[in-house]
Design a protein around this motif. Structure first.
Motif, short mmCIF file in Angstrom:
data_model
loop_
_atom_site.label_atom_id
_atom_site.label_comp_id
_atom_site.label_asym_id
_atom_site.label_seq_id
_atom_site.Cartn_x
_atom_site.Cartn_y
_atom_site.Cartn_z
N ASN A 1 0.81 -1.22 0.00
CA ASN A 1 0.00 0.00 0.00
C ASN A 1 0.85 1.27 0.00
N GLU A 2 2.15 1.10 0.05
CA GLU A 2 3.10 2.22 -0.01
C GLU A 2 2.76 3.27 1.05
N LEU A 3 2.74 2.82 2.28
CA LEU A 3 2.47 3.69 3.42
C LEU A 3 3.23 3.16 4.64
N ALA B 1 7.88 -0.16 13.64
CA ALA B 1 7.39 0.78 12.62
C ALA B 1 8.11 0.46 11.31
N VAL B 2 7.34 0.46 10.22
CA VAL B 2 7.88 0.14 8.89
C VAL B 2 7.55 1.30 7.95
N ASN B 3 8.51 1.67 7.10
CA ASN B 3 8.27 2.79 6.18
C ASN B 3 7.66 2.31 4.86
N PRO B 4 7.27 3.24 3.97
CA PRO B 4 6.58 2.82 2.72
C PRO B 4 7.45 1.97 1.81
N TRP B 5 8.74 2.00 2.00
CA TRP B 5 9.66 1.16 1.21
C TRP B 5 9.66 -0.28 1.73
N GLY B 6 9.02 -0.48 2.88
CA GLY B 6 8.96 -1.82 3.48
C GLY B 6 10.07 -2.09 4.47
N GLU B 7 10.79 -1.02 4.86
CA GLU B 7 11.91 -1.21 5.79
C GLU B 7 11.49 -0.92 7.22
N PRO B 8 11.85 -1.78 8.20
CA PRO B 8 11.64 -1.43 9.60
C PRO B 8 12.49 -0.20 9.96
N LYS C 1 6.50 10.20 -2.33
CA LYS C 1 7.68 9.89 -3.15
C LYS C 1 7.63 8.43 -3.63
N MET C 2 7.35 7.54 -2.72
CA MET C 2 7.27 6.11 -3.06
C MET C 2 6.17 5.88 -4.11
N ARG C 3 5.04 6.56 -3.92
CA ARG C 3 3.90 6.35 -4.83
C ARG C 3 4.16 6.96 -6.20
N THR C 4 5.04 7.97 -6.25
CA THR C 4 5.41 8.55 -7.55
C THR C 4 6.43 7.65 -8.25
N GLN C 5 7.40 7.16 -7.47
CA GLN C 5 8.48 6.39 -8.08
C GLN C 5 8.02 5.01 -8.56
N HIS D 1 -1.67 3.48 -9.53
CA HIS D 1 -2.29 3.87 -10.80
C HIS D 1 -2.16 2.79 -11.86
N GLN D 2 -1.53 1.68 -11.49
CA GLN D 2 -1.29 0.63 -12.48
C GLN D 2 -2.14 -0.61 -12.22
#
Ligand SMILES: NC(=O)CC(=O)C(=O)O
Length: 281
Positions: A203-205, A228-235, A257-261, A266-267
């Motif tokens: 979900n990129e969040l 806690a985990v970031n949108p990149w999937g990293e703790p 940023k993650m959702r743009t990259q 949108h896909q």
């Protein structure tokens, strides 16, 4: 910590929970104060922070909302001018018992209430058998709130296993999913972090959990490891097993940023598959 308005400091309170409700409340208030002193703007408590986790305890410890536990949290939120996500408590309502999370804003107003939607009924031979539905009733509503500019979706523990719920929160614009939880010594090492990273990446969040501290003497031994985990999937923050507070900066720019990259949002192919929001009012 960045001074940017887009960044909000989150605290995950991994507190020891005993059979003494008033001791649990005092401990929660003290640790909320400590987290606020450290600059946290959202402080999250664990699932069942005022009661040992077990079906034999839920009815005995259950309270109305508002009631003593929720009013105690409201006062703490107001005193420190922060958002408090009150883990969960057994809630009594119309003769039923729910596993319920209350959320308070910096004025001490209750702005959200989430009843655990998916009850923890599992049977893993040689591991763990648990049946919340023996005592608890399920909630039927999705729950979101906004803290400054961060939109938050709330689930409780087993709710985290349901990818569709997280996808709906994402569709509703959430930047952060909070799951007060209490995984155990069988499912914790196997699934706790993996599920958080999966929900975050899909979900990129941001995704975060708050667990009770481990008590080897308890009937149900919590895994701990609030994360806690970031949108990149990293703790980006992780507790051990004992009592501690984990901090993480939630930056909505990192979500954008993650959702743009990697624009998977949108896909998607709704012509082939779709998770529909049937409950939105
Ligand atoms: N305790 C829960 O609700 C969930 C859990 O421990 C698990 O899914 O594993």
């Amino acid at each position: 910590m960045s001074s940017s308005k887009s960044v909000l400091k989150l605290a995950l309170v991994q507190m020891a929970v005993s059979a003494n409700k008033s001791e649990n409340l005092s401990r929660a208030v003290r640790m909320i104060g400590e987290a606020a002193q450290a600059g946290a703007k959202i402080v999250t408590l664990p699932e069942c922070f005022n009661c040992p986790y077990g079906t034999q305890f839920f009815r005995e410890y259950a309270e109305n909302i508002p009631g003593n536990s929720s009013q105690t949290l409201a006062a703490a939120a107001k005193e420190h001018k922060i958002f408090v996500v009150g883990g969960s408590i057994p809630e009594e309502s119309d003769g039923k018992v729910y596993n319920t999370c209350t959320v308070f804003d910096p004025t001490g107003t209750c702005i959200a209430k989430h009843r655990k939607i998916h009850l923890f009924d599992i049977d893993v031979p040689g591991g763990i058998t648990f049946k919340e539905s023996d005592v608890l009733s399920p909630g039927s509503d999705l729950t979101t709130f906004t803290a400054e500019n961060v939109k938050v979706g709330v689930g409780i523990c087993y709710d985290m296993r349901f990818a569709e719920l997280a996808q709906l929160y994402c569709k509703r614009g959430c930047h952060l999913l909070l799951y007060p939880g209490a995984f155990n010594m069988t499912t914790g090492p196997a699934h706790w972090e993996l599920l958080q990273r999966a929900r975050a990446l899909d979900n990129e969040l941001y995704v975060a959990t708050a667990s009770p501290a481990r008590d080897e003497g308890a009937g149900y031994v919590a895994w701990g490891h609030s994360t806690a985990v970031n949108p990149w999937g990293e703790p980006i923050g992780k507790a051990g097993a004992g009592e501690e507070i984990v901090y993480a900066d939630i930056d909505i720019n990192a979500v954008e940023k993650m959702r743009t990259q990697i624009p998977v949002m949108h896909q998607k192919r709704p012509d082939l598959y779709e998770v529909k929001d049937v409950s939105e009012k």
